[in-house]
Design an enzyme around this catalytic site. Structure first.
Site, mmCIF file in Angstrom:
data_model
loop_
_atom_site.group_PDB
_atom_site.id
_atom_site.type_symbol
_atom_site.label_atom_id
_atom_site.label_comp_id
_atom_site.label_asym_id
_atom_site.label_seq_id
_atom_site.Cartn_x
_atom_site.Cartn_y
_atom_site.Cartn_z
ATOM 1 N N LYS A 267 0.829 -1.208 0.000
ATOM 2 C CA LYS A 267 0.000 0.000 0.000
ATOM 3 C C LYS A 267 0.863 1.257 0.000
ATOM 4 O O LYS A 267 0.440 2.307 -0.482
ATOM 5 C CB LYS A 267 -0.951 -0.001 1.195
ATOM 6 C CG LYS A 267 -0.297 0.109 2.559
ATOM 7 C CD LYS A 267 -1.337 0.063 3.666
ATOM 8 C CE LYS A 267 -0.715 0.201 5.041
ATOM 9 N NZ LYS A 267 -1.713 0.094 6.118
ATOM 10 N N ARG A 268 2.076 1.145 0.522
ATOM 11 C CA ARG A 268 2.991 2.307 0.507
ATOM 12 C C ARG A 268 3.400 2.665 -0.919
ATOM 13 O O ARG A 268 3.656 3.821 -1.227
ATOM 14 C CB ARG A 268 4.212 2.010 1.372
ATOM 15 C CG ARG A 268 3.920 2.015 2.867
ATOM 16 C CD ARG A 268 5.150 1.700 3.690
ATOM 17 N NE ARG A 268 5.590 0.323 3.491
ATOM 18 C CZ ARG A 268 5.061 -0.724 4.126
ATOM 19 N NH1 ARG A 268 4.088 -0.543 5.000
ATOM 20 N NH2 ARG A 268 5.518 -1.937 3.909
#
Length: 517
Positions: A267-268
């Site tokens: 998700k980063r």
């Protein structure tokens, strides 16, 4: 294998948002089930109460519903093999953990977390290797194999916390055939004695998923490759419980990789590179950090599914655009790649554009009405459909539509002052005014007639389209890019076009004055 029907399960943990990799796992299970007339089951594996995230289960179910990957059995659907939440099946796991204890295939371990941490630190500092709870240490640690029955009984009476570990046999090999990776072998001396029942009485994944897969008659386990290293333990558990003949076939899917191909997509990465990695919007309950999903970014669910279906699998030809029915017919688990699949957001945008082009105006408007009501309410449906027709090949996502088509809905649209400075010539005002008058007088106010009027005017004035058309487009739309100018004027209608043309020359002059200053 004794399974008479294909039955697969998607078994996520409600520990956060459903990642795109999880969506792909769900999709492959769904395609496989549908291809063979089988059952697709949703099971919520919520045994890790320490990592439980409020709202995560609902998010998982909402995402599957948006994508049309509907289970035939699950927490909401029910079914003959429920409950479908592991937290509601707790007593069943105790029964089988006790069965393994009674058979001498598992043991109670009373080691505290602090004791185990100290052992790990000692191994790393002095032995330069990682500590592993296995046959080499189990007979000298704080467990029921090393302690006397009296000592064990005293600990139990004192309600001392303990876990139950499976006892891995020494000097054996575990074999299984993976439908993606082929023949896989593990040396049992390399395996640790996994915890199968935690101190809080909840099972670990290793025991729970074996028990559930057996009782739910799962025929194929299709999951991410991060579980490949644990499959040897699972095969051993099937053997220990006497269920070897009912063991499902295994297929471990390749990782989804970062856009540059190095490492697992996270998700980063989405936050860093500006693209979604979740199907729908997700707000972290603790931090309130918000992550936009593919849905909010204007992707059609069919396009999103088509895109992720080809991340690690292909039908063996050059076909890319495939409906769900086509995907089901073409899906072949043995054609899944062993290597990781690189995530390419530009490719995702291309897929979405193709689906927007192929969709009818009615379909797109219905989708706007359901998912983007503020866009749907910008104008009446008939007008919206006409505008949408002009832009369907010019947008990659649905949320681009309002901004791209802003001249149709608002007088406060972008004007390209640089192009106005470059194209507008004050000495041509009479030429422009004559053209505007010709356009306003065109009847009926249709694309072909408007084009003919301008062409005849250019010929009559012995001018050039390169002089006339840019000014006309800047007057109507504010920018030089866009759909066919005459189609735009027909859709806008004579009243709006007349207003824009009348206001354009004064605005062009004001821009020119700013330049001269």
């Amino acid at each position: 294998m004794s399974h008479s029907k294909v039955r697969v399960r998607f078994a996520p943990s409600p520990t956060g948002a459903l990642h795109i990799g999880g969506v792909r796992t769900a999709l492959y299970n769904y395609l496989f089930a549908k291809k063979f007339g089988g059952d697709f089951i949703l099971r919520i594996e919520d045994t890790d109460q320490t990592r439980f995230v409020e709202g995560a289960e609902k998010y998982i179910k909402d995402s599957l519903q948006w994508l049309g990957i509907e289970p035939v059995e699950g927490p909401d659907q029910g079914g003959p093999h429920g409950p479908y939440r592991q937290s509601e099946r707790k007593s069943m796991y105790h029964t089988y953990a006790q069965q393994l204890l009674d058979a001498g295939l598992a043991y109670m371990a009373f080691d505290t977390p602090e004791e185990l941490d100290a052992l790990r630190e000692d191994y790393e500092q002095n032995k330069k290797i990682s500590f592993k709870y296995d046959a080499s240490v189990r007979n000298r640690l704080n467990n029921s194999l090393h302690l006397s029955p009296v000592e064990v009984e005293a600990l139990l009476e004192a309600k001392t916390p303990y876990v139950i570990r499976m006892m891995i046999p020494e000097d054996e090999e575990v074999f299984f055939n993976d439908l993606v990776r082929g023949h896989v072998r593990f040396d049992t001396n390399e395996l640790d004695d996994k915890v199968i029942l935690k101190a809080d009485g909840m099972p670990t994944y290793h025991l729970a998923n074996i028990v559930d897969d057996y009782h739910m008659q799962i025929s194929h386990v299709i999951r991410g490759e991060e579980w490949l290293s644990s499959t040897a333990h699972h095969v051993l558990l099937y053997q220990m419980l006497g269920w070897e003949d009912s063991m499902p076939a295994f297929a471990h899917l390749p990782l989804l990789l970062k856009p540059k191909g190095s490492g697992k997509l996270s998700k980063r990465d989405g936050a860093k590179f500006g693209f979604p990695v979740f199907p729908m919007r997700w707000i972290e309950p603790d931090s309130q950090d918000e992550y936009q999903g593919f849905k909010e970014n204007g992707f059609l669910p069919e396009a999103f599914l088509n895109f992720i279906s080809l991340l690690g699998w292909n039908p063996g030809d050059d076909q890319e655009i495939m409906s769900m029915d086509t995907l089901i017919k073409a899906f072949d688990i043995e054609k899944i790649s062993k290597s990781g699949a690189r995530f390419d957001y530009n490719k995702a945008l291309w897929f979405n554009q193709q689906y927007i082009i192929q969709s009818s105006n009615e379909t797109l408007l219905d989708y706007f009405k359901l998912n983007f009501p503020s866009i749907y309410d910008m104008a009446d449906p008939e007008y919206m459909a006409k505008v949408l027709e002009l832009y369907r090949e010019r947008i990659h996502t649905l949320i681009e539509f309002p901004e791209s088509a802003k001249p149709f809905f608002s007088d406060d649209y972008f004007r390209d002052d640089q192009q106005i400075k470059k194209r507008y010539k004050e000495e041509n005002d009479e030429l422009y005014a004559g053209m505007f008058e010709k356009i306003i007088g065109t009847e009926p106010f249709l694309q072909a007639n408007l084009k003919a009027s301008v062409e005849s005017y250019v010929e009559e004035k012995e001018s050039k389209f390169g002089v006339i058309l840019p000014i006309l487009r800047l007057a109507i739309a504010g920018i030089l890019q866009g759909p066919d100018m005459f189609a735009m004027m027909e859709v806008m209608g004579k009243e709006k076009v007349s207003t824009r043309l009348e206001a354009s020359i004064p605005y062009f002059k004001s821009v020119k004055m700013r330049k001269d200053e």
